[in-house]
Design a protein around this motif. Structure first.
Motif, short mmCIF file in Angstrom:
data_model
loop_
_atom_site.label_atom_id
_atom_site.label_comp_id
_atom_site.label_asym_id
_atom_site.label_seq_id
_atom_site.Cartn_x
_atom_site.Cartn_y
_atom_site.Cartn_z
N MET A 1 -1.07 -3.79 -7.12
CA MET A 1 -0.23 -4.22 -8.23
C MET A 1 0.93 -3.25 -8.45
SD MET A 1 -3.14 -5.60 -10.90
CE MET A 1 -1.96 -6.02 -12.20
N SER A 2 0.64 -1.95 -8.41
CA SER A 2 1.69 -0.96 -8.64
C SER A 2 2.72 -0.96 -7.52
CB SER A 2 1.07 0.43 -8.79
OG SER A 2 0.36 0.54 -10.01
N LEU B 1 8.60 1.74 -17.96
CA LEU B 1 8.25 0.36 -17.65
C LEU B 1 8.82 0.00 -16.29
CD1 LEU B 1 9.17 -1.46 -21.01
CD2 LEU B 1 7.01 -0.35 -20.40
N ASN B 2 7.99 -0.64 -15.48
CA ASN B 2 8.45 -1.21 -14.22
C ASN B 2 8.21 -2.70 -14.28
OD1 ASN B 2 7.00 1.61 -13.34
ND2 ASN B 2 8.95 1.30 -12.31
N VAL B 3 9.19 -3.49 -13.90
CA VAL B 3 9.06 -4.93 -13.97
C VAL B 3 9.46 -5.55 -12.64
CG1 VAL B 3 11.39 -5.25 -14.92
CG2 VAL B 3 9.67 -7.04 -15.25
N ARG B 4 8.73 -6.58 -12.24
CA ARG B 4 9.11 -7.43 -11.11
C ARG B 4 9.09 -8.87 -11.58
NH1 ARG B 4 10.04 -7.90 -5.93
NH2 ARG B 4 9.81 -5.66 -5.62
N ALA B 5 10.12 -9.61 -11.20
CA ALA B 5 10.21 -11.02 -11.55
C ALA B 5 10.38 -11.85 -10.29
CB ALA B 5 11.37 -11.26 -12.50
N ARG C 1 4.57 -3.37 -15.78
CA ARG C 1 3.67 -2.23 -15.85
C ARG C 1 4.24 -1.20 -16.81
NH1 ARG C 1 2.49 2.41 -11.27
NH2 ARG C 1 4.57 3.01 -11.98
N GLU C 2 3.43 -0.77 -17.77
CA GLU C 2 3.78 0.35 -18.64
C GLU C 2 2.95 1.55 -18.21
OE1 GLU C 2 3.92 0.39 -23.28
OE2 GLU C 2 2.00 1.24 -22.65
N PHE C 3 3.61 2.67 -17.90
CA PHE C 3 2.89 3.85 -17.43
C PHE C 3 2.95 4.96 -18.45
CE2 PHE C 3 1.86 7.67 -15.23
CZ PHE C 3 0.94 7.31 -14.26
N THR D 1 0.78 -1.24 0.00
CA THR D 1 0.00 0.00 0.00
C THR D 1 0.81 1.28 0.00
OG1 THR D 1 -0.09 0.17 2.43
CG2 THR D 1 -1.78 -1.19 1.36
N SER D 2 2.06 1.25 0.42
CA SER D 2 2.70 2.52 0.76
C SER D 2 4.20 2.57 0.55
CB SER D 2 2.39 2.88 2.23
OG SER D 2 1.00 2.93 2.45
#
Length: 262
Positions: A151-152, A206-210, A199-201, A76-77
């Protein structure tokens, strides 16, 4: 599909049903971070104390969010911030429940919509010219806003296998490795592949988590570019990045800012 969590199917359900949204949040957290536990949320007494202080009743969906995961800052934060019950405030006709990490924007619910169980949300950018500030429609419901929030915040969480790429208006070409997910979040596109979430903003970044270093390296090969990390687990790479909302704010009328400002 990411592992045993079918994010595409589950997200489709979550965007149309409040109960499914909270089930999605719980399963998403378990898959990408840690399972939700008793005590991860604020107590009912703390939420009720906020209602007495404000002289209003929180929408059911906002109450549910605080009770379910209000203490889980990783959900959340860690970037933008879900306000705790004691921080909720009324500003110019809206109940503010979330703020951007640099103060560039606030999210709220109009007071006239508080009697709805799952009202739509509004956003207000912080502008240099305060006369231009307005509450603008944002998400269709609070639960949809909370799904996007979780998600973000997970793709932006500063540990594990993450990376960042500025794209300057170029859209992601999913290819065979990535499946585009149902749209959630204003200006956002989401993609999932095996052990990877992207995530594409707003055509900006682009932000990616794997879940594994191998999956992150594969992501960099599928979407080539000047990725900021170049390796896993070192976030952020250099200095303070401008947040996506700082960039968006710089382009709004009355902002007095330009893309090159920092």
């Amino acid at each position: 599909m990411t592992g045993t969590f079918d994010i595409h199917a589950r997200l489709s359900e979550a965007l149309h049903d409040r109960a499914e949204a909270w089930r999605f949040v719980a399963d998403f957290a378990a898959h990408w971070r840690q399972p939700l536990q008793p005590g991860d949320g604020w107590s009912a007494a703390e939420v009720e104390a906020a209602e007495r202080r404000l002289g209003l009743v929180l929408p059911t969906a906002l109450r549910e969010a605080h009770l379910l995961l209000g203490h889980r800052t990783d959900l959340t934060s860690n970037h933008d911030r879900l306000l705790g019950p004691d921080e909720l405030a009324v500003v110019d006709g809206a109940l503010v429940y979330r703020v951007e990490n640099q103060g560039a924007a606030s999210w709220g619910v109009l007071l006239e919509d508080l009697d709805r169980d799952d009202p739509g949300t509004v956003m207000r950018a912080d502008l240099a010219d305060k006369t231009q500030e307005r509450w603008e429609p944002w998400e269709s419901s609070l639960t949809v806003a909370c799904v996007e929030m979780v998600m973000s915040e997970v793709v932006l969480f500063p540990d594990g296998f993450t990376d960042f790429l500025e794209v300057d208006g170029e859209e992601v070409a999913p290819g065979e490795f990535l499946q585009e997910l149902p749209r959630v979040g204003r200006g956002m596109r989401w993609f999932a592949g095996e052990d990877v979430l992207l995530r594409e903003f707003d055509g900006f970044c682009l932000n990616v988590r794997a879940r594994t270093e191998e999956a992150l390296d594969r992501m960099r090969e599928v979407v080539p570019g000047d990725w900021s990390e170049g390796r896993a687990g070192d976030f952020p790479p250099r200095g303070r990045r401008r947040s996506a909302f700082e960039v968006r704010r710089s382009l709004l009328p009355g902002s007095g800012r330009g893309r090159g400002s920092g």
